[in-house]
Design a protein around this motif. Structure first.
Motif, short mmCIF file in Angstrom:
data_model
loop_
_atom_site.label_atom_id
_atom_site.label_comp_id
_atom_site.label_asym_id
_atom_site.label_seq_id
_atom_site.Cartn_x
_atom_site.Cartn_y
_atom_site.Cartn_z
N UNK A 203 0.84 -1.21 0.00
CA UNK A 203 0.00 0.00 0.00
C UNK A 203 0.87 1.25 0.00
N UNK A 204 1.87 1.26 0.84
CA UNK A 204 2.75 2.44 0.93
C UNK A 204 3.56 2.60 -0.35
N UNK A 205 4.05 1.49 -0.90
CA UNK A 205 4.78 1.58 -2.18
C UNK A 205 3.89 2.16 -3.27
N UNK A 206 2.61 1.79 -3.27
CA UNK A 206 1.71 2.32 -4.30
C UNK A 206 1.52 3.83 -4.14
N UNK A 207 1.47 4.31 -2.89
CA UNK A 207 1.34 5.76 -2.68
C UNK A 207 2.59 6.49 -3.14
N UNK A 208 3.76 5.90 -2.90
CA UNK A 208 5.02 6.50 -3.36
C UNK A 208 5.04 6.54 -4.89
N UNK A 209 4.60 5.45 -5.53
CA UNK A 209 4.59 5.41 -7.00
C UNK A 209 3.66 6.47 -7.58
N UNK A 210 2.49 6.66 -6.97
CA UNK A 210 1.57 7.69 -7.45
C UNK A 210 2.21 9.07 -7.31
N UNK B 4 8.49 11.17 0.06
CA UNK B 4 8.36 10.11 1.05
C UNK B 4 9.18 8.94 0.56
N UNK B 5 9.74 8.22 1.49
CA UNK B 5 10.64 7.13 1.14
C UNK B 5 9.97 5.77 1.28
N UNK B 6 9.05 5.64 2.22
CA UNK B 6 8.41 4.35 2.38
C UNK B 6 7.80 4.16 3.75
N UNK B 7 7.82 2.92 4.22
CA UNK B 7 7.14 2.50 5.42
C UNK B 7 7.49 3.33 6.65
N UNK B 8 8.75 3.76 6.78
CA UNK B 8 9.16 4.52 7.96
C UNK B 8 8.52 5.90 8.03
N UNK B 9 7.95 6.37 6.94
CA UNK B 9 7.31 7.68 6.92
C UNK B 9 5.88 7.65 7.45
N UNK B 10 5.35 6.45 7.73
CA UNK B 10 3.96 6.31 8.15
C UNK B 10 3.85 5.50 9.42
N UNK B 11 2.77 5.77 10.16
CA UNK B 11 2.42 4.90 11.26
C UNK B 11 1.01 4.38 11.00
N UNK B 12 0.79 3.13 11.39
CA UNK B 12 -0.51 2.50 11.20
C UNK B 12 -1.43 2.95 12.33
N UNK B 13 -2.53 3.57 11.97
CA UNK B 13 -3.52 4.02 12.95
C UNK B 13 -4.51 2.89 13.23
N UNK B 14 -5.10 2.37 12.17
CA UNK B 14 -6.06 1.28 12.32
C UNK B 14 -6.21 0.58 10.97
N UNK B 15 -6.87 -0.56 11.00
CA UNK B 15 -7.15 -1.25 9.74
C UNK B 15 -8.43 -2.06 9.86
N UNK B 16 -9.09 -2.18 8.72
CA UNK B 16 -10.33 -2.93 8.62
C UNK B 16 -10.08 -4.11 7.69
#
Length: 169
Positions: free
Chosen positions: A121-128, A150-162
């Motif tokens: 998911x994060x890679x797809x956001x970087x590609x966009x 943004x470089x990748x996973x380290x730039x984000x924190x997971x808040x929640x998931x469904x």
């Protein structure tokens, strides 16, 4: 409006820990296919991926179990409508899918499939973002290339998931 009503009834959400999740069955008729919807927060509030995210620094993205993006982070209204339409009024865990999720993840100890989807998911956001940056070079207007990356996973924190989990027949 739903969030504001929830806060009025139950108080601020700031006390909740990150990583909360829920599990629901799919509802293909309403567009909810097996997969996972991630809610993320960008740790760098100056970076707004491709400047199209109205929830920045928060991001939503819907991944299919096959690793394909079902709804990307730029289509916030579609994602919120999808979640609202499928989850509103569901205020208790659904035992059958929760038990299946616990069995598939060894009671949450083996989250590798979801970790892999989060990485995709994060890679797809970087590609966009990179695609939009390249497009901006040729637009004749302000470019976003090489700005606030943004470089990748380290730039984000997971808040929640469904998790949308299909019950086995």
């Amino acid at each position: 409006m739903d969030l504001l009503n929830h806060i009025k009834a139950h108080g601020d959400l700031g006390h909740l820990p990150n990583g909360l999740h829920a599990v629901v069955p799919p509802n293909v008729n309403l567009g909810l296919h097996p997969g996972v919807i991630f809610s993320l927060r960008n740790r760098n509030s100056n970076v707004n991926v491709n400047q199209h995210n109205r929830l920045h620094p928060y991001y939503l993205i819907y991944m299919g179990n096959n690793g394909k993006v079902l709804i990307d982070h730029t289509r916030i209204k579609s994602l919120l409508d999808l979640v609202r339409g499928n989850c509103k009024g569901v205020n208790r865990p659904i035992p059958s899918v929760c038990q299946l999720f616990n069995a598939k993840t060894d009671d949450g100890r083996d989250m590798k499939p979801y970790s892999d989807l989060l990485g995709q998911a994060i890679r797809s956001m970087v590609e966009i973002k990179e695609e939009k940056d390249i497009d901006s070079l040729f637009s004749g207007v302000h470019t976003t290339a090489l700005v606030d990356t943004i470089k990748g996973l380290d730039d984000f924190e997971l808040i929640s998931f469904l998790v949308i989990l299909e019950e086995e027949q």
